[in-house]
Design a protein around this motif. Sequence first.
Motif, PDB file in Angstrom:
ATOM      1  N   TRP A   1     -15.426   1.517  -2.512  1.00  0.00           N
ATOM      2  CA  TRP A   1     -14.265   1.517  -1.622  1.00  0.00           C
ATOM      3  C   TRP A   1     -13.706   0.104  -1.448  1.00  0.00           C
ATOM      4  CZ3 TRP A   1     -10.441   3.957   0.675  1.00  0.00           C
ATOM      5  CH2 TRP A   1      -9.804   3.350   1.754  1.00  0.00           C
ATOM      6  N   ASP A   2     -14.606  -0.883  -1.271  1.00  0.00           N
ATOM      7  CA  ASP A   2     -14.153  -2.260  -1.077  1.00  0.00           C
ATOM      8  C   ASP A   2     -13.471  -2.808  -2.330  1.00  0.00           C
ATOM      9  OD1 ASP A   2     -15.104  -2.306   1.520  1.00  0.00           O
ATOM     10  OD2 ASP A   2     -17.078  -3.050   0.939  1.00  0.00           O
ATOM     11  N   ILE A   3     -13.995  -2.423  -3.505  1.00  0.00           N
ATOM     12  CA  ILE A   3     -13.341  -2.821  -4.760  1.00  0.00           C
ATOM     13  C   ILE A   3     -11.938  -2.227  -4.810  1.00  0.00           C
ATOM     14  CG2 ILE A   3     -13.400  -2.586  -7.283  1.00  0.00           C
ATOM     15  CD1 ILE A   3     -16.464  -2.547  -7.078  1.00  0.00           C
ATOM     16  N   TRP A   4     -11.830  -0.955  -4.461  1.00  0.00           N
ATOM     17  CA  TRP A   4     -10.543  -0.266  -4.460  1.00  0.00           C
ATOM     18  C   TRP A   4      -9.548  -0.939  -3.517  1.00  0.00           C
ATOM     19  CZ3 TRP A   4      -7.169   2.725  -6.683  1.00  0.00           C
ATOM     20  CH2 TRP A   4      -6.209   3.410  -5.935  1.00  0.00           C
ATOM     21  N   VAL A   5     -10.007  -1.295  -2.322  1.00  0.00           N
ATOM     22  CA  VAL A   5      -9.136  -1.936  -1.347  1.00  0.00           C
ATOM     23  C   VAL A   5      -8.604  -3.263  -1.897  1.00  0.00           C
ATOM     24  CG1 VAL A   5      -9.099  -3.109   0.902  1.00  0.00           C
ATOM     25  CG2 VAL A   5     -10.128  -0.840   0.692  1.00  0.00           C
ATOM     26  N   GLU A   6      -9.486  -4.045  -2.511  1.00  0.00           N
ATOM     27  CA  GLU A   6      -9.076  -5.334  -3.070  1.00  0.00           C
ATOM     28  C   GLU A   6      -8.075  -5.162  -4.217  1.00  0.00           C
ATOM     29  OE1 GLU A   6     -12.600  -7.448  -4.176  1.00  0.00           O
ATOM     30  OE2 GLU A   6     -13.467  -7.270  -2.170  1.00  0.00           O
ATOM     31  N   LEU A   7      -8.294  -4.163  -5.048  1.00  0.00           N
ATOM     32  CA  LEU A   7      -7.433  -3.959  -6.212  1.00  0.00           C
ATOM     33  C   LEU A   7      -6.111  -3.276  -5.866  1.00  0.00           C
ATOM     34  CD1 LEU A   7     -10.093  -2.754  -8.831  1.00  0.00           C
ATOM     35  CD2 LEU A   7      -8.963  -4.993  -8.768  1.00  0.00           C
ATOM     36  N   SER A   8      -6.149  -2.377  -4.882  1.00  0.00           N
ATOM     37  CA  SER A   8      -4.973  -1.541  -4.593  1.00  0.00           C
ATOM     38  C   SER A   8      -4.079  -2.083  -3.489  1.00  0.00           C
ATOM     39  CB  SER A   8      -5.425  -0.125  -4.214  1.00  0.00           C
ATOM     40  OG  SER A   8      -6.105  -0.137  -2.966  1.00  0.00           O
ATOM     41  N   GLY A   9      -4.604  -2.968  -2.681  1.00  0.00           N
ATOM     42  CA  GLY A   9      -3.795  -3.501  -1.586  1.00  0.00           C
ATOM     43  C   GLY A   9      -4.249  -3.048  -0.218  1.00  0.00           C
ATOM     44  N   GLY A  10      -5.099  -2.031  -0.169  1.00  0.00           N
ATOM     45  CA  GLY A  10      -5.769  -1.706   1.085  1.00  0.00           C
ATOM     46  C   GLY A  10      -5.210  -0.611   1.953  1.00  0.00           C
ATOM     47  N   ASP A  11      -4.106   0.041   1.560  1.00  0.00           N
ATOM     48  CA  ASP A  11      -3.526   1.056   2.447  1.00  0.00           C
ATOM     49  C   ASP A  11      -3.520   2.456   1.830  1.00  0.00           C
ATOM     50  OD1 ASP A  11      -1.695   0.484   0.491  1.00  0.00           O
ATOM     51  OD2 ASP A  11       0.054   0.419   1.825  1.00  0.00           O
ATOM     52  N   LEU A  12      -4.364   2.664   0.801  1.00  0.00           N
ATOM     53  CA  LEU A  12      -4.361   3.948   0.097  1.00  0.00           C
ATOM     54  C   LEU A  12      -5.754   4.559   0.054  1.00  0.00           C
ATOM     55  CD1 LEU A  12      -2.179   2.902  -2.985  1.00  0.00           C
ATOM     56  CD2 LEU A  12      -1.451   4.360  -1.081  1.00  0.00           C
ATOM     57  N   PRO A  13      -5.862   5.888   0.113  1.00  0.00           N
ATOM     58  CA  PRO A  13      -7.165   6.542  -0.068  1.00  0.00           C
ATOM     59  C   PRO A  13      -7.649   6.374  -1.507  1.00  0.00           C
ATOM     60  CG  PRO A  13      -5.420   8.190  -0.037  1.00  0.00           C
ATOM     61  CD  PRO A  13      -4.777   6.868   0.319  1.00  0.00           C
ATOM     62  N   LEU A  14      -8.943   6.457  -1.697  1.00  0.00           N
ATOM     63  CA  LEU A  14      -9.551   6.268  -3.015  1.00  0.00           C
ATOM     64  C   LEU A  14      -9.585   7.587  -3.777  1.00  0.00           C
ATOM     65  CD1 LEU A  14     -11.314   4.901  -5.187  1.00  0.00           C
ATOM     66  CD2 LEU A  14     -13.281   5.173  -3.640  1.00  0.00           C
TER      67      LEU A  14
END
Length: 287
Positions: A163-176
Motif C-alpha cells: 500500500w505504501d509503495i502504491w501511495v508513493e507511486l500513485s500520488g496517494g489519493d487512490l485505492p489500490l
Amino acid sequence: MKTISVAHSPDADDIFMYYAIKFGWVTPKDAKFENIADDIESLNQATLKGEYDVCAISFALYPFVKDDYALLKTAVSFGEGYGPKLIKKIGTKLKKNFKVALSGEFTTNALLFKIAYPNARITYMNFLEIEEAVLNGTVDAGVLIHESILNYNEQLEVEREIWDIWVELSGGDLPLPLGGMCLRRSLPLSDAINYENTLIKAVEVANKNRKVLAPMLIEKGLIRVNAETLDKYLDLYANDNSVKMSELQYKALDKLYELGYKNGFYENLIKSQDFLIPSEYEELRAK
C-alpha cells in the motif's frame, strides 16, 4: 442450455462473492455456470491461454489479455490503506539484491514490487508457501497476500506495505487495485451482458446477506479461516465497493496501467473503461 466456465480463486472473498450462484440464490438466464477454483497466478496463466469463459485475474494482468477478454465491472478487490505485505524475519536487514518470494509474475503486487525494488532477485511460488520459505531461509523476504496478511508467524515482521509503495507511486489519493474478473470477448454480446449482470447480482446478494452466507461457508468447510478472520477479511475485500466499480476505482486502474506502461511492463497505455462490456447495448436494442 449453455455451460459457462467461471474460474475464481479459493480465497475467502472470491468464494463469498461467487457462492450466491453456487447456492442457487442467483441464476443466469438460459445458462449454467460451472465454477473452478484455483490460485490467482494459475488463473492469470489460464487466462493468458484462454482457458475459461469468465475468470478472476490480477488487475495487473489485464493489459496482456485485453484483446481476448473484456473487463468486468464487478467482483473487484481494492485496498484502501491496506494490501499485500513485504515480510522478513524480525531483526534482519535486507540487502539491495535480496531474494524475495512473490505469488506470481502477473500479480498486481509483483508489478508494484518490481517498480520499487528493481535489484531484488525474484522467485515465484504459491502464496501459501511464502511464509514458510521466509522462515526457513529459502528467501530473504516474501510478499504475503490474501488472508495471510491478517495472520502470520510471530517471528516475522513487515518490511514494507505494498500500500505504501502504491501511495508513493500513485500520488496517494487512490485505492489500490488488486483483483477483478474478465469475460471472453468471443461470447455473444447479449450473453456477455447477461453473465455480467448475473455476477453483479451475485456479489450484491452475497454482500447484503453476509450474516447468513458467511456462516454457511464456514460450516461447509469452504473457507480456510475461522469466523473472526473471515469477518475481518470480508471487511477488506468483499464489501459495498466490490459490487460495481466506481469512477474512483477506474481512475485507480488507469493509474496502475500508466505506471506499468511508464516502467516498461506494458507495450501500450490503456484506459480501463475502454475495455468494459457495453451494457448500454441492451437498452438501445429495447428501444
